[in-house]
Design an enzyme around this catalytic site. Structure first.
Site, PDB file in Angstrom:
ATOM      1  N   CYS A 137      16.669  39.619 -10.003  1.00  0.00           N
ATOM      2  CA  CYS A 137      16.677  41.052  -9.676  1.00  0.00           C
ATOM      3  C   CYS A 137      15.923  41.909 -10.699  1.00  0.00           C
ATOM      4  CB  CYS A 137      18.105  41.553  -9.583  1.00  0.00           C
ATOM      5  SG  CYS A 137      18.958  40.826  -8.194  1.00  0.00           S
ATOM      6  N   HIS A 185      18.157  48.411  -3.047  1.00  0.00           N
ATOM      7  CA  HIS A 185      17.743  47.577  -4.170  1.00  0.00           C
ATOM      8  C   HIS A 185      16.787  46.500  -3.643  1.00  0.00           C
ATOM      9  CE1 HIS A 185      17.803  44.888  -7.525  1.00  0.00           C
ATOM     10  NE2 HIS A 185      19.010  44.361  -7.387  1.00  0.00           N
ATOM     11  N   CYS A 234      20.667  44.062 -14.453  1.00  0.00           N
ATOM     12  CA  CYS A 234      21.349  42.771 -14.536  1.00  0.00           C
ATOM     13  C   CYS A 234      20.765  41.844 -13.470  1.00  0.00           C
ATOM     14  CB  CYS A 234      22.848  42.939 -14.305  1.00  0.00           C
ATOM     15  SG  CYS A 234      23.253  43.754 -12.767  1.00  0.00           S
TER      16      CYS A 234
END
Lengths: 401, 704
Positions: A91, A357, A387
């Site tokens: 990510c 996201h 994260c």
């Protein structure tokens, strides 16, 4: 030593990452190409001066695989002499690509780079790439890897965030994002996505739910309870034996949205910028990656941020604005608690809970939002952190020039 | 308008019948009337009072396709996109009506007309020789825009669907059935509605495969290794065949593959976007201009002399049963004309007829014709060695060698055996018709007909009128050429006529490039990339170099053309005269691959400075355009349309540019003029601007 400057940042709006999402019809390479063209046009960029294109992508397979960075460079008509590489820091890929570009510039071996990320989650769904952490029982059982939603619930259980606190945070994200969208705070970086005929496909983030209320959010069912029951709660407790059970508070409303999008930034040293008439917007003060415990997973931002602050010779109180990726509400609240951050300077324009996201692209978008907002507020130092799967964290600190 | 009739079994028959038009087309009007009808159908389907729908037409055709006039003029992509999306939605709603919908095709269904049928659940077509089925959009630089690409891809898979979509061939119903474009054929037109009704009552499965499951079926899933290899290979094949000159072919394939990554609705939207982009592309403009507007203009008789009734040949005679003669005999017999095929002996004439038999056998084997039909056509060809058999012919076409004395002798002999209203045509590519007609008692009845080889497939015929040829003979020739389904262009009797005169300028330019020391491969590829059928050196070999020289000797046109130096050197010094002698720029040895002659480099040494491909391409095309404008200026031709189609069909000028004159429009006339002037200063007088072009540029006119 060379300093690394950010000259420009662009991003697509985020489209709902579903079949009915506006960007579903747009191939990831096209999202990326449009951003390459935007950088080129906005900066009258002599593209042959670009040393490398680094593109992060969390699911680099199929249409997003095969080194989409080089593919997009060629497809965009950039000179064949410009190389490109694809990276995967899960990510945080879109922030890591920027950090890597900054490191290349600071090494003095490269002068100008394009870095960013892309993710079309509607076209290349999460986990299309398989991977040992999740799909290989031998690996999975040894490292005790669980779904991220369960990890988020694990954090809230340990930190004792209750559902209202979590939903309250989600509501704030929605309200802040909507306000920023309405006020045009994202306009500097957003490049509308047009089709081959110049017709608009999407010109603003479409995942927002400004109509959200605490009540509506409170009624949403926990999204990861069923997974937990399957055995992942038990895996969490094996690693955190002081717990009795995992309280599942994360829902579709307080987790990040699944969306499609891409973003790019232009990074280089001062000399090259001057030679090409590029105006530096921000200097990268520090770039860091680190990792933390795997099962709880979403706390890697803490060590990576500590590392970055140390590299920059700063303390948390020196940061004027924080962008902490809203993968889920709990990790953000945990981060806020750890660094004792005032709510007024944390994710001031909302985040991934509201806007979505797009995994590999989010880090880039976060940084562009951060720089835009530092400029708007006439502040100086900002920090972006993400994260990732596997327990990693990536942090970037910038200072306006 | 449309008729809406519900029968006592709750089956609705929709009959398309657009007012003021010979055929039904898909345009704004039909969308306006289909939408309310569709609403009504949806309402009855929901209420349970609809058993099925039959769509048919009151015209001789079913549905002819899109509204080209609208599309050709459309300037706003938003409008085109919305128009396409409306169409797509209508088709989708028909597909998802929830009751069986049958296309009862009483005649041709082409383009979006066929797409409507494809959206139905079942397609029945009447087997008439006039019924044509297909998606010919690509031939005009477009693609189907109503979702047909996605439907065909799902149903037929990549290869079969792309073959249909990328070639755009219109096919007869038997082939359409065999290729899966329709489901049933009926022989008797009156059975059409009954068959449709029977199918509806059979309670068929009407859920389309893409509505049954969310996932892409394995046979087209691009993520499967097998398919991804196939896609890469097919895409390479497109490059091989088009040199990237045909955006529509590429867009079709892109849409097929991209559509297979997403759901059906998104796939059709991707098609609409590609469709919109093609509509506003130059290639589409060029191809629509040439293959629709120019073609219609010619066929409607823009250049045909006025005031003469329509001529229909009942019986013709052909002298000479060689390749050309037998080809003309075959084509004429196919068109229903009785043919007397004469040669010096019946057995030679029979050999010529044998060509027709073989061609027809191929059609029978492909299932495009029955044995009975074949025999019927063959019976129309009567072989003979006697001119006396010409007596009841309406036209005699002489196809002997290019020998003026022989042709004159035959003309004289023929005149003695024909009736007063019969006229004589000589098939020649360069000989002067006025000269040949000197031998005739009735030169007004003598004309040139320049057929191209192979006659059966090249759709063009150059009609050459001599000084004494009557207007009536011209108009009859025109009618005959139309009768055999070919495109006539009417050309003045000047040396080389139109096609050869312009074509040779291309060949000579290729030779000039060689003289300058350009690499032979680079020259050939520049021409191929420009869309010419082959390289100028290969084509010059095919024509024969002495013939190329002959033209210049006869016309004294450009004695200082650098290409002539090459031709002369090849013929006179090196004795390499071309393909017929197995030695030209290439070596033609049957045992070996055709390769450039090894001595070429020594004779024409490579220049250190190699020209840019783009420049070579432009030179090769510009010379042709300029020569064509000179022909117009000299009244060799009457219309731009003839110049364009003559160039495409006569010698293979880049079809995607729409012909020699449309290329100038495409380039932009003022840009073309400026570039030609540059080329003239660099490479000489052959790039000199004709006065007509200068004048048009000053007046800002186009070659319309």
């Amino acid at each position: 030593m060379q300093e690394a400057y950010i000259f420009d940042a662009v991003r697509t709006p985020c489209g709902r990452g579903k079949v009915y999402g506006s960007l579903h019809e747009v191939k990831p390479i096209d999202l990326l190409c449009k951003m390459l063209h935007a950088l080129q046009e906005r900066n009258s960029l002599d593209t042959k001066e670009v040393d490398d294109i680094i593109v992060g992508c969390a699911t680099p397979v199929g249409e997003q695989g095969g080194n989409i960075a080089k593919s997009a460079g060629l497809y965009a008509g950039w000179p064949e002499t410009v190389p490109g590489m694809q990276i995967n820091r899960f990510c945080a890929s879109g922030l890591e690509s920027i950090n890597l570009a900054a490191m290349k510039v600071r090494s003095g071996w490269e002068q100008l780079l394009v870095a960013g990320g892309v993710e079309s989650m509607s076209r290349v769904p999460m986990r299309s790439d398989g991977g040992a952490l999740y799909n290989d029982p031998a690996v999975n059982s040894k490292v005790n890897y669980i779904p991220q939603g369960v990890s988020a619930d694990l954090i809230s259980t340990i930190e004792q965030f209750d559902r209202t606190q979590i939903d309250q945070y989600a509501l704030q994200s929605q309200q802040r994002a909507f306000h920023a969208q309405e006020a045009g705070y994202f306009d500097r970086s957003i490049i509308p996505v047009y089709d081959i005929n110049g017709l608009t496909i999407l010109d603003k983030d479409e995942h927002l739910r400004p109509e959200s209320t605490l009540e509506v959010l409170g009624q949403l069912p926990p999204a990861f309870a069923a997974l937990g029951k399957q055995g992942f709660d038990a895996m969490a407790i094996i690693r955190y034996p002081f717990l009795n059970e995992i309280e599942h508070v994360h829902t579709a409303g307080n987790s990040s949205g699944i969306v499609d999008g891409a973003g790019l930034v232009l990074i280089g040293n001062k000399e090259k910028g001057e030679a090409l008439g590029l105006k530096p917007r921000a200097r990268i003060l520090a770039a860091a990656a680190s990792s933390s415990e795997t099962t709880i997973m979403l706390q890697g931002t803490i060590p990576s941020t500590k590392k970055a602050l140390k590299l920059a010779g700063l303390e948390a109180k020196d940061i004027n604005l924080w962008e902490v990726n809203e993968a889920f509400a709990a990790p953000v609240l945990k981060f806020q608690r750890t660094f004792d951050i005032d709510n007024d300077i944390l994710n001031v324009n909302g985040g991934a809970i509201a806007m979505g996201h797009p995994l590999g692209a989010t880090g880039t978008m976060l940084l562009s939002t951060l720089i835009d907002e530092l400029e708007r507020r006439q502040l100086s130092i900002g920090l972006a952190t993400m994260c990732t799967s596997g327990g990693m964290g990536v942090t970037t600190i910038v200072e306006l020039v | 308008m449309i008729y809406y009739k519900k029968d006592n079994q709750d089956i609705v028959i929709i009959t398309l019948d657009m007012s003021g038009r010979r055929v039904n087309i898909i345009n704004h009007e039909i969308a306006q009337v289909l939408l309310p009808a569709l609403k009504l159908l949806e309402k009855s389907a929901k209420a349970g009072s609809l058993r099925g729908v039959i769509i048919t037409s009151a015209k001789p055709t079913f549905l002819a396709g899109g509204d080209l006039d609208y599309l050709h003029k459309a300037e706003n992509p938003q409008d085109v996109f919305e128009h396409t999306e409306i169409l797509t939605t209508i088709f989708r709603r028909i597909e998802q009506l929830g009751v069986p919908v049958v296309a009862a095709m009483n005649g041709s269904a082409l383009g979006s007309g066929y797409e409507l049928a494809l959206a139905c659940h079942y397609r029945i077509a009447w087997d008439s020789p006039n019924t044509l089925i297909g998606l010919p959009e690509v031939t005009l630089g477009m693609m189907p825009g109503g979702g047909g690409i996605s439907r065909l891809t799902w149903v037929l898979g990549y290869e079969k669907a792309f073959d249909i979509l990328s070639k755009g061939r219109k096919m007869h119903v038997k082939e359409a059935l065999q290729r899966g474009l329709i489901d049933k054929i009926i022989v008797d037109k009156s059975d059409l509605i009954r068959e449709a009704r029977d199918w509806i009552l059979s309670e068929p499965d009407i859920v389309k495969p893409w509505d049954k499951s969310d996932s892409i079926p394995t046979h087209i899933n691009p993520q499967r290794l097998k398919n991804s290899r196939l896609i890469a290979a097919m895409n390479a094949d497109i490059a091989r065949k088009t040199y990237h000159n045909y955006p529509a072919v590429q867009a079709i394939f892109n849409a097929m593959v991209e559509g297979a990554f997403v759901d059906f609705e998104t796939a059709t939207r991707i098609c609409s976007r590609y469709f919109t982009s093609l509509i506003s592309s130059k290639t589409c403009l060029n191809m629509t201009k040439a293959f629709w507007y120019d073609l219609n203009k010619i066929n409607k008789g823009a250049s045909r002399p006025k005031g003469f009734g329509r001529f229909r040949a009942r019986k013709i005679a052909i002298i000479g049963a060689g390749i050309m003669g037998s080809g003309i005999a075959y084509t004429s017999a196919l068109a229903g004309i009785e043919v007397v095929l004469k040669d010096i002996s019946v057995s030679i004439a029979e050999q010529g007829k044998e060509q027709s038999r073989q061609a027809l056998d191929r059609l029978v084997n492909l299932g495009k014709m029955t044995t009975e039909q074949k025999e019927e056509i063959l019976e129309r060809i009567h072989t003979t060695q006697h001119s006396s058999d010409f007596e009841d012919c309406d036209l005699v076409i002489e196809t002997v060698f290019e020998n003026p004395d022989l042709k004159k002798r035959i003309a004289r002999d023929t005149e003695m055996h024909i009736h007063r209203d019969c006229f004589i045509a000589s098939n020649t590519s360069t000989l002067s018709i006025s000269d040949l007609s000197e031998a005739c008692a009735q030169p007004k009845n003598y004309i040139g007909m320049h057929f191209f080889s192979p006659v059966a497939t090249v759709p063009l015929v150059e009609i050459i009128y001599g000084e004494d040829t009557s207007k009536e003979t011209i108009s009859r020739s025109f009618d005959f050429v139309r009768q055999i389904g070919k495109i006539p262009i009417i050309v003045k009797d000047e040396y080389g006529f139109y096609t050869y005169r312009v074509y040779r300028s291309f060949l000579l330019e290729g030779l000039a490039l060689l003289q300058e020391g350009q690499l032979p491969n680079a020259i050939e590829n520049a021409a191929r990339l420009a869309g010419m059928p082959d390289g100028p050196l290969a084509l010059a070999d095919k024509l024969s170099l002495p013939k190329l020289l002959e033209f210049e000797i006869n016309t004294h046109q450009q004695k200082d053309h650098p290409g002539l130096i090459v031709a002369e050197k090849m013929v006179k010094e090196l004795n390499r005269k071309g393909k017929a002698r197995q030695a030209g720029f290439y070596d033609y040895n049957k045992q070996k691959k055709v390769e450039f002659w090894a001595g070429l480099e020594e004779c024409f040494p490579q220049d250190k400075e190699q020209l840019d491909q783009q420049l070579m391409t432009e030179r090769l095309l510009f010379v042709q355009c300029l020569e064509a404008v000179r022909c117009l200026e000299e009244n060799i031709l009457q219309t731009n349309a003839e110049a364009n189609l003559g160039s495409i069909y006569g010698w293979g000028f880049a079809p995607f540019k729409g012909g020699v004159l449309q290329y100038i429009n495409d380039y932009g006339i003022s840009e073309f003029v400026a570039r030609a002037q540059e080329l003239e200063s660099l490479f000489g007088k052959r790039f000199e601007l004709p006065a007509l072009l200068k004048e048009m540029n000053e007046k800002q006119l186009n070659f319309n």
